[in-house]
Design a protein around this motif. Structure first.
Motif, PDB file in Angstrom:
ATOM      1  N   VAL A 266      33.081  34.184  46.229  1.00  0.00           N
ATOM      2  CA  VAL A 266      34.407  34.825  45.426  1.00  0.00           C
ATOM      3  C   VAL A 266      33.861  36.229  44.976  1.00  0.00           C
ATOM      4  N   GLU A 267      34.647  37.075  45.740  1.00  0.00           N
ATOM      5  CA  GLU A 267      34.356  38.616  45.574  1.00  0.00           C
ATOM      6  C   GLU A 267      35.108  39.104  44.415  1.00  0.00           C
ATOM      7  N   GLU A 268      34.333  39.991  43.638  1.00  0.00           N
ATOM      8  CA  GLU A 268      34.668  40.455  42.476  1.00  0.00           C
ATOM      9  C   GLU A 268      35.583  41.954  42.798  1.00  0.00           C
ATOM     10  N   PRO A 269      36.823  42.191  42.937  1.00  0.00           N
ATOM     11  CA  PRO A 269      37.421  43.488  42.841  1.00  0.00           C
ATOM     12  C   PRO A 269      36.708  44.523  42.448  1.00  0.00           C
ATOM     13  N   VAL A 270      36.625  45.602  43.192  1.00  0.00           N
ATOM     14  CA  VAL A 270      35.888  46.971  43.014  1.00  0.00           C
ATOM     15  C   VAL A 270      36.799  47.855  41.479  1.00  0.00           C
ATOM     16  N   ASP A 271      38.228  47.305  41.541  1.00  0.00           N
ATOM     17  CA  ASP A 271      38.907  48.175  40.686  1.00  0.00           C
ATOM     18  C   ASP A 271      39.429  47.332  39.234  1.00  0.00           C
ATOM     19  N   ARG A 272      38.530  46.175  39.253  1.00  0.00           N
ATOM     20  CA  ARG A 272      38.477  45.112  38.101  1.00  0.00           C
ATOM     21  C   ARG A 272      37.337  44.678  37.558  1.00  0.00           C
ATOM     22  N   VAL A 273      37.135  44.873  36.198  1.00  0.00           N
ATOM     23  CA  VAL A 273      35.924  44.323  35.681  1.00  0.00           C
ATOM     24  C   VAL A 273      36.146  42.784  35.138  1.00  0.00           C
ATOM     25  N   MET A 274      35.719  41.802  35.669  1.00  0.00           N
ATOM     26  CA  MET A 274      35.833  40.684  35.354  1.00  0.00           C
ATOM     27  C   MET A 274      34.797  40.123  34.059  1.00  0.00           C
ATOM     28  N   GLY A 275      35.377  39.288  33.188  1.00  0.00           N
ATOM     29  CA  GLY A 275      34.453  38.632  32.113  1.00  0.00           C
ATOM     30  C   GLY A 275      33.999  37.519  32.754  1.00  0.00           C
ATOM     31  N   LYS A 276      32.842  36.901  31.880  1.00  0.00           N
ATOM     32  CA  LYS A 276      32.157  35.648  32.131  1.00  0.00           C
ATOM     33  C   LYS A 276      33.131  34.497  32.376  1.00  0.00           C
ATOM     34  N   TYR A 277      34.090  34.331  31.363  1.00  0.00           N
ATOM     35  CA  TYR A 277      34.992  33.318  31.513  1.00  0.00           C
ATOM     36  C   TYR A 277      36.108  33.315  32.473  1.00  0.00           C
TER      37      TYR A 277
END
Length: 356
Positions: A266-277
């Motif tokens: 699962v790739e985290e988007p560079v323009d969005r910071v994702m939380g743990k949950y």
């Protein structure tokens, strides 16, 4: 002035009146059809024996609560010695016990609680909101006492007690499937620790505490191993996955089997910071899509907080691509506009000559 109505006008009025009555009848029939369909939908989400929600009905409701950021406690329970009741007194008596279990569970409900029978003698209760552990322990104890009082039957020698596992949202999962899985692990711990009690997931060998299982006969061990019906692929811890992987390396050459190893990232988007949950939710939905799309012989594990590793048994690369596309479609359909990019790598498992 007197108004005269011609025959043509009279005929037209009669036709309009008939059309009105016909339309009213059609609307009444449509209303009855809609009502019948709603009743069928409601019945499809209810367990016919106990009247409680069934698995599909309660999973949908709990997932909706959790998706909206709701918190809660998931209690999963089953009866100790229920098989002995069926074997000794017959399935009619067993059904009566299930109905009385459900009746006792209803008496334990508080506003906002959801209860369901998942199948067999397996029931769950989900209580909404953030509750402290003392309250949850008291609730669990009260439920067990209430159920056991309801299950006492004059003349029946087999004593029926209750074992219970508890998983908390969001700590132990933010989907029904995750809470069910972790609650079931806590329940299994109770079963192996003497039954007739409850345990939180984070107090089991999967969390803080670890105890040796009591000695058992081979028949008892086989019974426990077969208690839970398996649906979809095996989901195992990584260390067990590694052992299965090495085992397959040893055997695929002599058995001439094709096995594909697939890595989902699962790739985290560079323009969005994702939380743990949020990442946890993405992974739980992906895991659900993977396990529900695979067969009983396939094996899956969570490799990291954003990766899943899968062995597809007896599948060539072309068919593996079809399976992967089916998984990704399920994932996107379930998670909707929040779906992230998932990269997939596929390699055929080859025998390790050093191990053959």
């Amino acid at each position: 002035m007197r108004t005269f109505v011609t025959q043509d006008e009279q005929k037209r009025l009669s036709e309009l009146e008939m059309m009105k009555k016909s339309l009213e009848l059609q609307l009444q029939e449509m209303a009855k059809t809609v009502e019948a369909q709603q009743e069928q939908i409601a019945m499809a989400r209810r367990d016919p024996l106990t009247g409680l929600r069934n698995r599909a009905g309660v999973a949908e409701q709990i997932n909706a609560i959790l998706k909206a950021g709701g918190k809660g406690a998931f209690f999963i329970m089953d009866m100790d010695n229920f098989k002995a009741v069926n074997d000794t007194y017959g399935h009619i008596e067993g059904d009566k016990v299930l109905v009385r279990f459900a009746k006792a569970l209803r008496k334990s409900l508080e506003p906002g609680d959801l209860a369901a029978r998942l199948g067999g003698d397996e029931f769950i209760l989900f209580t909404q909101g953030e509750k402290d552990r003392t309250y949850l322990k008291e609730k669990a104890s009260a439920m067990i006492r209430q159920i056991e009082r309801e299950l006492v039957s004059p003349g029946r020698l087999v004593r029926v007690t209750v074992s219970m596992g508890i998983a908390l949202a969001p700590q132990d999962g933010i989907t029904f499937e995750a809470l069910y899985g972790n609650g079931d692990k806590a329940l299994y711990f109770v079963k192996n620790d003497g039954k007739n009690g409850f345990r939180f997931f984070d107090e089991t060998s999967n969390g803080k505490e670890k105890k040796d299982a009591p000695k058992a006969s081979l028949a008892e061990i086989k019974k426990r191993l077969r208690e839970k019906k398996m649906e979809g692929s095996f989901v195992v811890e990584y260390n067990n996955f590694e052992k299965i992987y090495r085992f397959m390396e040893r055997n695929i050459a002599r058995e001439k089997r094709e096995v594909q190893c697939v890595l989902f990232t699962v790739e985290e988007p560079v323009d969005r910071v994702m939380g743990k949950y949020e990442m946890q939710r993405q992974m739980e939905i992906l895991e659900q899509a993977v396990t529900s799309s695979l067969r009983k012989g396939d094996v899956t594990t969570n490799y990291s907080s954003c990766q899943m590793l899968t062995l597809l048994m007896d599948v060539n690369k072309k068919n593996a691509s079809m399976v992967i596309n089916r998984i990704l479609e399920k994932y996107k359909k379930e998670i909707g506009e929040d779906a992230l990019t998932i990269n997939c790598e596929v390699e055929q498992l080859m025998p390790d000559e050093e191990l053959v």
